[in-house]
Design a protein around this motif. Sequence first.
Motif, short mmCIF file in Angstrom:
data_model
loop_
_atom_site.label_atom_id
_atom_site.label_comp_id
_atom_site.label_asym_id
_atom_site.label_seq_id
_atom_site.Cartn_x
_atom_site.Cartn_y
_atom_site.Cartn_z
N LEU A 53 13.24 70.92 -0.12
CA LEU A 53 12.17 70.75 -1.09
C LEU A 53 11.55 69.36 -1.00
O LEU A 53 10.34 69.19 -1.11
CB LEU A 53 12.73 71.00 -2.51
CG LEU A 53 11.70 70.97 -3.62
CD1 LEU A 53 10.85 72.25 -3.59
CD2 LEU A 53 12.38 70.84 -4.98
N GLU A 57 6.80 68.71 3.16
CA GLU A 57 5.69 68.87 2.21
C GLU A 57 5.19 70.30 2.13
O GLU A 57 4.79 70.79 1.08
CB GLU A 57 4.53 67.97 2.63
CG GLU A 57 4.73 66.57 2.12
CD GLU A 57 3.62 65.64 2.53
OE1 GLU A 57 2.57 66.12 3.00
OE2 GLU A 57 3.82 64.42 2.34
N GLU A 58 5.27 71.02 3.31
CA GLU A 58 4.76 72.39 3.34
C GLU A 58 5.65 73.36 2.56
O GLU A 58 5.26 74.48 2.28
CB GLU A 58 4.58 72.89 4.79
CG GLU A 58 5.80 72.86 5.67
CD GLU A 58 6.06 71.48 6.30
OE1 GLU A 58 6.84 71.45 7.25
OE2 GLU A 58 5.54 70.43 5.82
N ASN A 60 7.01 74.48 -0.75
CA ASN A 60 6.92 74.31 -2.20
C ASN A 60 7.96 75.19 -2.89
O ASN A 60 8.70 75.93 -2.25
CB ASN A 60 5.51 74.63 -2.71
CG ASN A 60 5.14 76.06 -2.40
OD1 ASN A 60 6.03 76.89 -2.24
ND2 ASN A 60 3.85 76.35 -2.30
N ALA A 61 8.00 75.11 -4.25
CA ALA A 61 9.06 75.77 -5.01
C ALA A 61 9.10 77.28 -4.79
O ALA A 61 10.18 77.85 -4.58
CB ALA A 61 8.89 75.46 -6.49
N TYR A 91 12.43 72.63 -9.29
CA TYR A 91 12.75 73.87 -8.57
C TYR A 91 13.82 74.62 -9.35
O TYR A 91 14.72 74.02 -9.94
CB TYR A 91 13.27 73.53 -7.17
CG TYR A 91 13.87 74.73 -6.46
CD1 TYR A 91 13.03 75.71 -5.91
CD2 TYR A 91 15.25 74.88 -6.35
CE1 TYR A 91 13.60 76.81 -5.28
CE2 TYR A 91 15.80 75.98 -5.72
CZ TYR A 91 14.97 76.94 -5.19
OH TYR A 91 15.53 78.04 -4.58
#
Length: 457
Positions: A53, A57-58, A60-61, A91
């Motif tokens: 997480l 960066e790519e 996401n939650a 998250y």
Amino acid sequence: MNIRTKLTVIFFALVIIVVSVISLSIYYFSSEYRQKDFYRRLKNRAINTAKLLTRFEEVNASLLQRMERENPANLPKQHVAIFNEANQVLYRSEREYAVPVDTLLLARVRMEDEVYYHYNDFEVLGFVFKDNENQFIIIAAASDINGRDALDNLRDILLGIFAISVIIVSLLGWVFAGKVLSPISRIVNEVDSITAANLELRLDEGNRKDELSKLAQTFNKMLSRLQRAFFAQENFIANASHEIKTPITVITGEIEVALLQRRTVDYYINLLKSALVGVKRMNKLSTQLLLLAQTSADSSEKKFSQIRIDDILWSVKDELSKAHTGYTIDIEFDMAISDRTLSTIGDAELLKVVMLNLMENGCKYSDDNKVSVVLASGENEITIRFVNKGIGISHDDVDKIFEPFYRGGHSKKVKGFGIGLPLARRIMELHNGKILVSSVPNDVTTFTMVLPFQEII
Ligand code: ADP
């Protein structure tokens, strides 16, 4: 409770304690290991999730949620939640988080760095995760279904082993106790069969090494002593009756013959003289037997007083010289002897019996009816030696002459009963003294009375 049951119970208790301690230790350490291992795996899983997480960066939650849901490495019922420094949820692996999380819990994790606890069947781990300059709180929870199953299985196995041990140990304990005690039961049966009529029987001494064998040996030695004592007792009674019966038979026979017809006065005088000799003999014997019985009984009745050894010796010499004019008695005093060393405590009448016997024996068994008496004082005792030259005592007889009615092989021609020396020894024992003998056959014989110095306090 008999010894067999006691042994079984002790054996049982010991084995059960050992089995219980081992089983509990195995269970405790396995349970500790399971928990540690599970938290370690849970932490690794949660760190992996957090790294995905925070570092990519790519990711996401919601992507992470999907990725994690499909992850085969997930632990059963695994939940992971990640919070930022402002306590906001970054998250959450499931929409419905199974473990309640509040600001208090997050504050505690921040303070303690790592927190572990249980919630329902979940094991929960909260820890601080640092990535570059950011700090996150991760709360991870999962249920160790497999670990718990394995632990339950281990518990069942250990309980099963415990139950089987109880049965085996009880049976083995009972058999083992029976085996250990069987020699004792055998000894009890053997001892039971020994009576006064078969004192010659002996116990089986087995390997002659272990304790029970030593017990059997000790018992056998005791039996031997008892047998000898019984034998001596029987002999004593037989000898005493014989010695008493002989003069009675002689006197009775003489009287019966005399009564067959009228006799002359001289005949009657001779008869009475002969009867008197027999009666005197019986009188002497019964006096000695009585003294032997009295001195062998409880010694607490001793009537001791301060006495002078030389006074007794002189009076014994007078008495013996009067009774036997042919006897010569020489009394010598050692130079070192003093008034103090001549006085001791004891029973004058009893000591007189000892001295009379030794003096008379000295004359009786010497070639010239002569005895020399020598008084000397040692460091703690006074000694009186009775020395004579004569037939002496053979090596075999030296130990036996102190047994009642035993008479040396050479002394049959000399009158006596064989009671004097046993009586003398007993009297000396009552005075804490002793009587010693040394003899060269056909030469010098010495009897020594040893009396310790004693004073009335
Ligand atoms: P008794 O003299 O009546 O036989 P004792 O008990 O006084 O009984 O002595 C036991 C035996 O010891 C005697 O029969 C004798 O064989 C032996 N004995 C004792 N004193 C002497 C001695 N002075 N010399 C040789 N033998 C002795």
